[in-house]
Design a protein around this motif. Sequence first.
Motif, PDB file in Angstrom:
ATOM      1  N   LEU A  16      45.824  50.019  43.410  1.00  0.00           N
ATOM      2  CA  LEU A  16      46.174  48.801  44.135  1.00  0.00           C
ATOM      3  C   LEU A  16      44.951  47.942  44.428  1.00  0.00           C
ATOM      4  O   LEU A  16      45.011  46.709  44.322  1.00  0.00           O
ATOM      5  CB  LEU A  16      46.916  49.151  45.423  1.00  0.00           C
ATOM      6  CG  LEU A  16      48.281  49.826  45.223  1.00  0.00           C
ATOM      7  CD1 LEU A  16      48.897  50.202  46.566  1.00  0.00           C
ATOM      8  CD2 LEU A  16      49.223  48.961  44.411  1.00  0.00           C
ATOM      9  N   GLU A  17      43.836  48.581  44.781  1.00  0.00           N
ATOM     10  CA  GLU A  17      42.605  47.824  45.037  1.00  0.00           C
ATOM     11  C   GLU A  17      42.145  47.089  43.774  1.00  0.00           C
ATOM     12  O   GLU A  17      41.764  45.929  43.822  1.00  0.00           O
ATOM     13  CB  GLU A  17      41.502  48.750  45.556  1.00  0.00           C
ATOM     14  CG  GLU A  17      41.717  49.200  46.987  1.00  0.00           C
ATOM     15  CD  GLU A  17      40.702  50.236  47.449  1.00  0.00           C
ATOM     16  OE1 GLU A  17      39.869  50.695  46.626  1.00  0.00           O
ATOM     17  OE2 GLU A  17      40.761  50.599  48.631  1.00  0.00           O
ATOM     18  N   ARG A  18      42.192  47.784  42.660  1.00  0.00           N
ATOM     19  CA  ARG A  18      41.752  47.149  41.408  1.00  0.00           C
ATOM     20  C   ARG A  18      42.714  46.043  40.988  1.00  0.00           C
ATOM     21  O   ARG A  18      42.292  44.985  40.506  1.00  0.00           O
ATOM     22  CB  ARG A  18      41.624  48.194  40.311  1.00  0.00           C
ATOM     23  CG  ARG A  18      41.110  47.595  39.021  1.00  0.00           C
ATOM     24  CD  ARG A  18      40.502  48.597  38.126  1.00  0.00           C
ATOM     25  NE  ARG A  18      40.068  47.983  36.889  1.00  0.00           N
ATOM     26  CZ  ARG A  18      39.545  48.653  35.897  1.00  0.00           C
ATOM     27  NH1 ARG A  18      39.352  49.949  36.011  1.00  0.00           N
ATOM     28  NH2 ARG A  18      39.180  48.045  34.805  1.00  0.00           N
ATOM     29  N   ALA A  19      44.010  46.263  41.176  1.00  0.00           N
ATOM     30  CA  ALA A  19      45.007  45.257  40.807  1.00  0.00           C
ATOM     31  C   ALA A  19      44.857  43.982  41.633  1.00  0.00           C
ATOM     32  O   ALA A  19      45.257  42.905  41.186  1.00  0.00           O
ATOM     33  CB  ALA A  19      46.409  45.824  40.966  1.00  0.00           C
ATOM     34  N   ALA A  20      44.272  44.104  42.818  1.00  0.00           N
ATOM     35  CA  ALA A  20      44.084  42.941  43.681  1.00  0.00           C
ATOM     36  C   ALA A  20      42.905  42.068  43.248  1.00  0.00           C
ATOM     37  O   ALA A  20      42.810  40.910  43.667  1.00  0.00           O
ATOM     38  CB  ALA A  20      43.890  43.388  45.128  1.00  0.00           C
ATOM     39  N   THR A  21      42.019  42.609  42.393  1.00  0.00           N
ATOM     40  CA  THR A  21      40.817  41.860  42.010  1.00  0.00           C
ATOM     41  C   THR A  21      40.644  41.671  40.506  1.00  0.00           C
ATOM     42  O   THR A  21      39.905  40.794  40.087  1.00  0.00           O
ATOM     43  CB  THR A  21      39.554  42.569  42.548  1.00  0.00           C
ATOM     44  OG1 THR A  21      39.494  43.893  42.008  1.00  0.00           O
ATOM     45  CG2 THR A  21      39.566  42.632  44.068  1.00  0.00           C
ATOM     46  N   ASP A  22      41.308  42.482  39.703  1.00  0.00           N
ATOM     47  CA  ASP A  22      41.136  42.469  38.249  1.00  0.00           C
ATOM     48  C   ASP A  22      42.423  41.966  37.591  1.00  0.00           C
ATOM     49  O   ASP A  22      43.391  42.707  37.453  1.00  0.00           O
ATOM     50  CB  ASP A  22      40.794  43.885  37.780  1.00  0.00           C
ATOM     51  CG  ASP A  22      40.522  44.002  36.292  1.00  0.00           C
ATOM     52  OD1 ASP A  22      40.984  43.146  35.515  1.00  0.00           O
ATOM     53  OD2 ASP A  22      39.856  44.989  35.903  1.00  0.00           O
ATOM     54  N   ARG A  23      42.414  40.690  37.179  1.00  0.00           N
ATOM     55  CA  ARG A  23      43.627  40.076  36.620  1.00  0.00           C
ATOM     56  C   ARG A  23      44.093  40.749  35.320  1.00  0.00           C
ATOM     57  O   ARG A  23      45.283  40.892  35.093  1.00  0.00           O
ATOM     58  CB  ARG A  23      43.417  38.588  36.393  1.00  0.00           C
ATOM     59  CG  ARG A  23      43.307  37.808  37.678  1.00  0.00           C
ATOM     60  CD  ARG A  23      43.202  36.305  37.380  1.00  0.00           C
ATOM     61  NE  ARG A  23      42.918  35.547  38.568  1.00  0.00           N
ATOM     62  CZ  ARG A  23      43.834  35.091  39.402  1.00  0.00           C
ATOM     63  NH1 ARG A  23      45.097  35.335  39.166  1.00  0.00           N
ATOM     64  NH2 ARG A  23      43.485  34.388  40.468  1.00  0.00           N
ATOM     65  N   GLU A  24      43.176  41.150  34.465  1.00  0.00           N
ATOM     66  CA  GLU A  24      43.557  41.805  33.211  1.00  0.00           C
ATOM     67  C   GLU A  24      44.209  43.154  33.474  1.00  0.00           C
ATOM     68  O   GLU A  24      45.218  43.501  32.859  1.00  0.00           O
ATOM     69  CB  GLU A  24      42.343  41.962  32.300  1.00  0.00           C
ATOM     70  CG  GLU A  24      41.864  40.656  31.705  1.00  0.00           C
ATOM     71  CD  GLU A  24      40.672  40.852  30.787  1.00  0.00           C
ATOM     72  OE1 GLU A  24      40.559  41.934  30.167  1.00  0.00           O
ATOM     73  OE2 GLU A  24      39.854  39.923  30.695  1.00  0.00           O
ATOM     74  N   PHE A  25      43.608  43.935  34.387  1.00  0.00           N
ATOM     75  CA  PHE A  25      44.194  45.223  34.744  1.00  0.00           C
ATOM     76  C   PHE A  25      45.581  45.011  35.345  1.00  0.00           C
ATOM     77  O   PHE A  25      46.527  45.732  35.024  1.00  0.00           O
ATOM     78  CB  PHE A  25      43.301  45.969  35.736  1.00  0.00           C
ATOM     79  CG  PHE A  25      43.910  47.237  36.263  1.00  0.00           C
ATOM     80  CD1 PHE A  25      44.113  48.333  35.448  1.00  0.00           C
ATOM     81  CD2 PHE A  25      44.284  47.333  37.603  1.00  0.00           C
ATOM     82  CE1 PHE A  25      44.690  49.505  35.941  1.00  0.00           C
ATOM     83  CE2 PHE A  25      44.851  48.491  38.101  1.00  0.00           C
ATOM     84  CZ  PHE A  25      45.054  49.581  37.262  1.00  0.00           C
ATOM     85  N   ARG A  26      45.711  44.017  36.216  1.00  0.00           N
ATOM     86  CA  ARG A  26      46.994  43.727  36.861  1.00  0.00           C
ATOM     87  C   ARG A  26      48.057  43.403  35.811  1.00  0.00           C
ATOM     88  O   ARG A  26      49.190  43.884  35.884  1.00  0.00           O
ATOM     89  CB  ARG A  26      46.821  42.562  37.828  1.00  0.00           C
ATOM     90  CG  ARG A  26      48.056  42.233  38.635  1.00  0.00           C
ATOM     91  CD  ARG A  26      47.771  41.034  39.537  1.00  0.00           C
ATOM     92  NE  ARG A  26      48.845  40.791  40.443  1.00  0.00           N
ATOM     93  CZ  ARG A  26      48.888  41.201  41.707  1.00  0.00           C
ATOM     94  NH1 ARG A  26      47.891  41.891  42.212  1.00  0.00           N
ATOM     95  NH2 ARG A  26      49.917  40.917  42.472  1.00  0.00           N
ATOM     96  N   ALA A  27      47.717  42.595  34.832  1.00  0.00           N
ATOM     97  CA  ALA A  27      48.665  42.242  33.767  1.00  0.00           C
ATOM     98  C   ALA A  27      49.090  43.478  32.982  1.00  0.00           C
ATOM     99  O   ALA A  27      50.276  43.660  32.683  1.00  0.00           O
ATOM    100  CB  ALA A  27      48.049  41.197  32.842  1.00  0.00           C
TER     101      ALA A  27
END
Length: 95
Positions: A16-27
């Motif tokens: 969740l922390e990474r998804a909040a800052t990394d747009r590529e990972f979130r996608a």
Amino acid sequence: MSAHGKKTDDLLKEVLERAATDREFRARLLSDPVAAIRMAFGVILPHNYRIRFIERPRELDALIVLPEVGGRGELDEDDLEQVAGGSDTEVCGAW
């Protein structure tokens, strides 16, 4: 809380922390969460583990997933067939 539960909680927090800052990972997380978690954290989820991440629409204040009707104790028809048929005996990977 068990050690396994703690590991799972820690991993979810990191995801969740990474998804909040990394747009590529979130996608990637939205389109193929199992692959995204494997690529980013080296964690291989069991082959039959189903997981989905969704984004809360801006116009909503809260997004809540309701529990299953009848609780988790009851098996649906597909689950009953799997148990009765003895299929899906392959061992799952580690979480």
